[in-house]
Design an enzyme around this catalytic site. Structure first.
Site, mmCIF file in Angstrom:
data_model
loop_
_atom_site.group_PDB
_atom_site.id
_atom_site.type_symbol
_atom_site.label_atom_id
_atom_site.label_comp_id
_atom_site.label_asym_id
_atom_site.label_seq_id
_atom_site.Cartn_x
_atom_site.Cartn_y
_atom_site.Cartn_z
ATOM 1 N N SER A 141 46.568 33.526 45.917
ATOM 2 C CA SER A 141 45.616 33.950 44.893
ATOM 3 C C SER A 141 46.205 33.705 43.521
ATOM 4 O O SER A 141 47.428 33.753 43.330
ATOM 5 C CB SER A 141 45.290 35.438 45.041
ATOM 6 O OG SER A 141 44.608 35.926 43.894
ATOM 7 N N TYR A 152 48.416 43.888 45.561
ATOM 8 C CA TYR A 152 47.813 42.642 46.052
ATOM 9 C C TYR A 152 48.515 41.430 45.439
ATOM 10 O O TYR A 152 48.849 40.469 46.143
ATOM 11 C CB TYR A 152 46.317 42.624 45.723
ATOM 12 C CG TYR A 152 45.625 41.332 46.032
ATOM 13 C CD1 TYR A 152 45.308 40.977 47.336
ATOM 14 C CD2 TYR A 152 45.273 40.449 45.008
ATOM 15 C CE1 TYR A 152 44.655 39.786 47.621
ATOM 16 C CE2 TYR A 152 44.620 39.261 45.285
ATOM 17 C CZ TYR A 152 44.321 38.927 46.591
ATOM 18 O OH TYR A 152 43.674 37.746 46.875
#
Length: 248
Positions: A141, A152
């Site tokens: 990501s 995350y």
């Protein structure tokens, strides 16, 4: 039955489904892995119709944070070689972080969902990877490169370091390992009901091309890395983010 086999985790929706569909169109048999049986069944039906090959796509229901369930994928692969392994399972998991116990649970959940799923599936299928010519692709990501996602971001960044290590190990066996790092991609379940019109506009404005990404944009990058033209590409992070983060 095709000559080549791909395994795609998180293959029921969004980017994972687009990747699975693209690989099926490219002539690979595809095994999609996920936790939700109904979602996977719908994906199999849709992808099979798109590629025009009945039986080209199969599904395995498995929670890849569980080592025993990861072995279900090995059983489904059977004696076949795995030509392409796409580790796409993961996502942003929220949680209560007002206490240290809550912080620990939140970080472990994000690490398990985004890192452990990839590690367990890759290690389970590592003996089956085609040698020479196998491809391992990890979905990261933009948050791993610019932050903003807390646990995350850290979990996705961990995939980069692991990919470099894995590429070093598997390179002598002519197996490549690469990371695809998407930016903002609309039409996925990632944001759920958290995305607002203002948030969407802000993310689009951060790109150089003036639009949100689509699952097919990411799938195209995966298809390149999975194909014969990318045999000399390994240990790399390929950004697919519309210029939101420049190459580094």
């Amino acid at each position: 039955m095709g000559e080549r086999l791909a395994v795609v985790s998180g293959g029921g929706t969004g980017i994972g489904r687009a990747v699975a569909a693209g690989l099926a169109v490219d002539g690979l048999d595809v095994l999609v892995v996920g936790r939700r049986a109904a979602v996977l069944a719908a994906a199999v039906e849709r992808i099979s119709a798109e590629c025009g090959r009945a039986g080209a796509v199969r599904a395995v229901v498995a929670d890849l944070t569980d080592p025993e369930q990861a072995n279900l994928v090995v059983e489904a692969v059977g004696e076949r070689a795995v030509d392409v392994l796409v580790n796409n399972a993961g996502g942003y998991l929220g949680g209560e972080t007002g206490t240290l116990a809550g912080v620990a649970a939140h970080w472990r959940a994000n690490f398990d969902a985004n890192v452990l799923t990839a590690v367990l599936l890759t290690e389970a299928l590592r003996p089956a990877l085609r040698r020479p010519g196998g491809r391992v692709i990890l979905l990261s990501s933009i948050a791993a490169q610019r932050g903003g996602g807390g646990a995350y971001s850290a979990a996705k960044a961990a995939l980069h370091g692991w990919a470099y290590d894995l590429a070093t190990q598997l390179g002598p066996e002519q197996v490549t390992v690469n990371v695809v790092s998407p930016g903002y991609v609309a039409d996925t379940e990632f944001f759920g009901d958290r995305m607002t019109p203002e948030g969407h506009a802000k993310r689009v404005a951060a790109t150089l091309v003036g639009r949100a990404g689509e699952p097919d944009d990411v799938a195209a990058a995966v298809r390149y890395l999975a194909g014969p033209s990318a045999g000399y590409v390994t240990g790399q992070v390929l950004g697919v983010n519309g210029g939101s983060v420049l190459g580094r």
